[in-house]
Write a protein that holds these residues in place. Structure first.
Motif, PDB file in Angstrom:
ATOM      1  N   ASP A  17       6.242   5.554  -1.528  1.00 11.09           N
ATOM      2  CA  ASP A  17       5.860   6.728  -2.300  1.00 11.09           C
ATOM      3  C   ASP A  17       5.354   7.797  -1.325  1.00 11.09           C
ATOM      4  OD1 ASP A  17       5.076   8.205  -4.754  1.00 11.09           O
ATOM      5  OD2 ASP A  17       3.053   7.866  -3.979  1.00 11.09           O
ATOM      6  N   ALA A  18       6.078   8.908  -1.235  1.00 14.20           N
ATOM      7  CA  ALA A  18       5.799   9.920  -0.208  1.00 14.20           C
ATOM      8  C   ALA A  18       4.364  10.438  -0.288  1.00 14.20           C
ATOM      9  CB  ALA A  18       6.792  11.069  -0.345  1.00 14.20           C
ATOM     10  N   GLN A  19       3.890  10.676  -1.506  1.00 15.55           N
ATOM     11  CA  GLN A  19       2.524  11.202  -1.666  1.00 15.55           C
ATOM     12  C   GLN A  19       1.473  10.233  -1.141  1.00 15.55           C
ATOM     13  OE1 GLN A  19       2.109  12.203  -5.818  1.00 15.55           O
ATOM     14  NE2 GLN A  19       1.261  14.181  -5.248  1.00 15.55           N
ATOM     15  N   THR A  20       1.713   8.937  -1.434  1.00 19.18           N
ATOM     16  CA  THR A  20       0.765   7.911  -0.977  1.00 19.18           C
ATOM     17  C   THR A  20       0.760   7.848   0.545  1.00 19.18           C
ATOM     18  OG1 THR A  20       1.198   6.669  -2.991  1.00 19.18           O
ATOM     19  CG2 THR A  20       0.164   5.454  -1.192  1.00 19.18           C
ATOM     20  N   VAL A  21       1.952   7.886   1.151  1.00 19.89           N
ATOM     21  CA  VAL A  21       2.020   7.830   2.614  1.00 19.89           C
ATOM     22  C   VAL A  21       1.309   9.044   3.213  1.00 19.89           C
ATOM     23  CG1 VAL A  21       3.548   7.724   4.621  1.00 19.89           C
ATOM     24  CG2 VAL A  21       4.188   6.571   2.532  1.00 19.89           C
ATOM     25  N   ASP A  22       1.498  10.212   2.622  1.00 16.17           N
ATOM     26  CA  ASP A  22       0.846  11.423   3.131  1.00 16.17           C
ATOM     27  C   ASP A  22      -0.675  11.294   3.068  1.00 16.17           C
ATOM     28  OD1 ASP A  22       3.236  12.552   3.666  1.00 16.17           O
ATOM     29  OD2 ASP A  22       3.249  13.938   1.963  1.00 16.17           O
TER      30      ASP A  22
ATOM     31  N   ALA B  42       0.845  -1.213   0.000  1.00 15.61           N
ATOM     32  CA  ALA B  42       0.000   0.000   0.000  1.00 15.61           C
ATOM     33  C   ALA B  42       0.872   1.251   0.000  1.00 15.61           C
ATOM     34  CB  ALA B  42      -0.918  -0.007   1.214  1.00 15.61           C
ATOM     35  N   LEU B  43       2.010   1.197   0.682  1.00 16.52           N
ATOM     36  CA  LEU B  43       2.873   2.383   0.790  1.00 16.52           C
ATOM     37  C   LEU B  43       3.668   2.656  -0.493  1.00 16.52           C
ATOM     38  CD1 LEU B  43       4.279   1.773   4.400  1.00 16.52           C
ATOM     39  CD2 LEU B  43       2.348   3.211   3.721  1.00 16.52           C
ATOM     40  N   MET B  44       3.733   1.636  -1.368  1.00 17.84           N
ATOM     41  CA  MET B  44       4.486   1.801  -2.631  1.00 17.84           C
ATOM     42  C   MET B  44       3.775   2.741  -3.584  1.00 17.84           C
ATOM     43  SD  MET B  44       6.004  -1.884  -3.852  1.00 17.84           S
ATOM     44  CE  MET B  44       4.455  -2.416  -4.430  1.00 17.84           C
ATOM     45  N   GLY B  45       2.415   2.853  -3.388  1.00 16.12           N
ATOM     46  CA  GLY B  45       1.637   3.661  -4.331  1.00 16.12           C
ATOM     47  C   GLY B  45       1.803   3.121  -5.735  1.00 16.12           C
ATOM     48  N   PRO B  46       2.015   3.999  -6.705  1.00 16.41           N
ATOM     49  CA  PRO B  46       2.150   3.519  -8.072  1.00 16.41           C
ATOM     50  C   PRO B  46       3.525   2.891  -8.360  1.00 16.41           C
ATOM     51  CG  PRO B  46       2.210   5.918  -7.986  1.00 16.41           C
ATOM     52  CD  PRO B  46       2.020   5.450  -6.599  1.00 16.41           C
ATOM     53  N   GLY B  47       4.449   2.982  -7.426  1.00 18.28           N
ATOM     54  CA  GLY B  47       5.808   2.474  -7.656  1.00 18.28           C
ATOM     55  C   GLY B  47       5.904   0.961  -7.585  1.00 18.28           C
ATOM     56  N   GLN B  48       7.112   0.457  -7.818  1.00 14.68           N
ATOM     57  CA  GLN B  48       7.354  -0.990  -7.805  1.00 14.68           C
ATOM     58  C   GLN B  48       8.118  -1.407  -6.552  1.00 14.68           C
ATOM     59  OE1 GLN B  48       6.335  -3.179 -10.369  1.00 14.68           O
ATOM     60  NE2 GLN B  48       5.174  -1.345 -10.904  1.00 14.68           N
ATOM     61  N   PHE B  49       8.640  -0.448  -5.830  1.00 14.13           N
ATOM     62  CA  PHE B  49       9.492  -0.751  -4.677  1.00 14.13           C
ATOM     63  C   PHE B  49       9.528   0.470  -3.764  1.00 14.13           C
ATOM     64  CE2 PHE B  49      13.589  -0.686  -2.476  1.00 14.13           C
ATOM     65  CZ  PHE B  49      13.632  -1.976  -1.956  1.00 14.13           C
ATOM     66  N   GLY B  50       9.781   0.234  -2.496  1.00 12.32           N
ATOM     67  CA  GLY B  50       9.993   1.337  -1.561  1.00 12.32           C
ATOM     68  C   GLY B  50       8.717   2.088  -1.225  1.00 12.32           C
TER      69      GLY B  50
END
Ligand code: UDP
Length: 245
Positions: free
Chosen positions: A32-37, A22-30
């Motif tokens: 995503d700051a916007q998603t966490v916010d 869920a915290l990766m957002g649209p990314g594949q790894f790690g």
């Protein structure tokens, strides 16, 4: 859309499981700051509404013991690395919540006294009573478990009325709705139905623990703005898992 009956009672204390994915957002790894916010902002709204909130954060966006074991790493060692990954995520979520003005505490099942409090059950309860959001890191502290099981365990220990699992879709479906257009969402299920149909909700240990403790589970889409708050009020789309009757 789930329909709420008039007798619906909002939870007094709820545990939200936030997976690493869920915290990766649209990314594949790690992370995503916007998603966490955005997730932090939803959590802040629920916390301000007076519901006591705690979180279990996963680590699969950074490291999974099982994946490492498949490549030859010792499973237990890989699992400890996985648990450390959850601590990284917990710190990111804590930071985002604090920027929202929400008081938080990270409690780790593996002692890491410079960055997190050790997990002490009664202390965690006290934090929540004071309106702090408690973030449980490092899973159960034991290899061979998952953060889903940690979520069911901590929710039972904290005497939560509700365990929420935020996922990529708005509930439990007959098949993966991202692959099968004919898949339909269940409004409600029993624990036994989840286990016997081998539905991909949470692992069996987590479902069994919730069942033994009569802890209802709600599965919802964590990526929909405001969904956490709606689901807490019994509104919007979700699947509720509890004992029949
Ligand atoms: N893990 C563990 N014990 C626990 C919780 C987690 O060993 O009690 C390890 C395990 O290797 C797992 C990793 O931490 O793969 C990350 O957790 P999980 O896969 O549950 O995270 P999520 O899928 O929720 O992102």
């Amino acid at each position: 859309m789930n329909t709420t009956n008039d007798s619906y009672v909002a939870p007094r204390r709820a545990l939200l499981k936030v997976s690493g994915e869920a915290l990766m957002g649209p990314g594949q790894f790690g992370v995503d700051a916007q998603t966490v916010d955005r997730i932090a902002s939803d959590i802040a709204t629920v916390s301000r509404s007076g519901v006591e909130v705690c979180l279990v954060v996963g680590g699969g966006n950074i490291f999974r013991g099982l994946t490492a074991a498949a490549r030859g790493m010792d499973r237990a060692q890989g699992d400890y690395a996985g648990m450390l990954a959850t601590v990284i995520n917990a710190l990111m979520v804590q930071n985002a919540l604090e920027r929202e003005g929400v008081p938080t505490r990270v409690m780790s099942a593996i002692h890491m006294s410079s960055i997190a409090e050790p997990y002490i059950r009664r202390r965690a309860v006290r934090h929540m009573e004071k309106g702090r959001v408690v973030i449980f890191a490092a899973g159960t502290g034991n290899p061979f478990f998952t953060t889903d099981t940690a979520a069911a365990l901590r929710a039972a220990e904290m005497d939560c009325d509700l365990l929420l699992k935020g996922t990529q879709v708005d509930g439990v479906y007959t098949a993966d709705p991202r692959k099968d257009k004919t898949a339909t969402r269940y409004d409600s299920l029993t624990y036994l139905e989840v286990l016997s149909r081998d539905l991909n909700v949470m692992d069996a240990a987590a479902i069994s623990l919730a069942r033994e403790n009569r802890l209802p589970i709600v599965v919802f889409n964590i990526h929909e703005d405001g969904a956490f708050e709606r689901v807490i009020r019994g509104e919007g789309n979700f699947t509720r898992i509890e004992e029949a009757g």
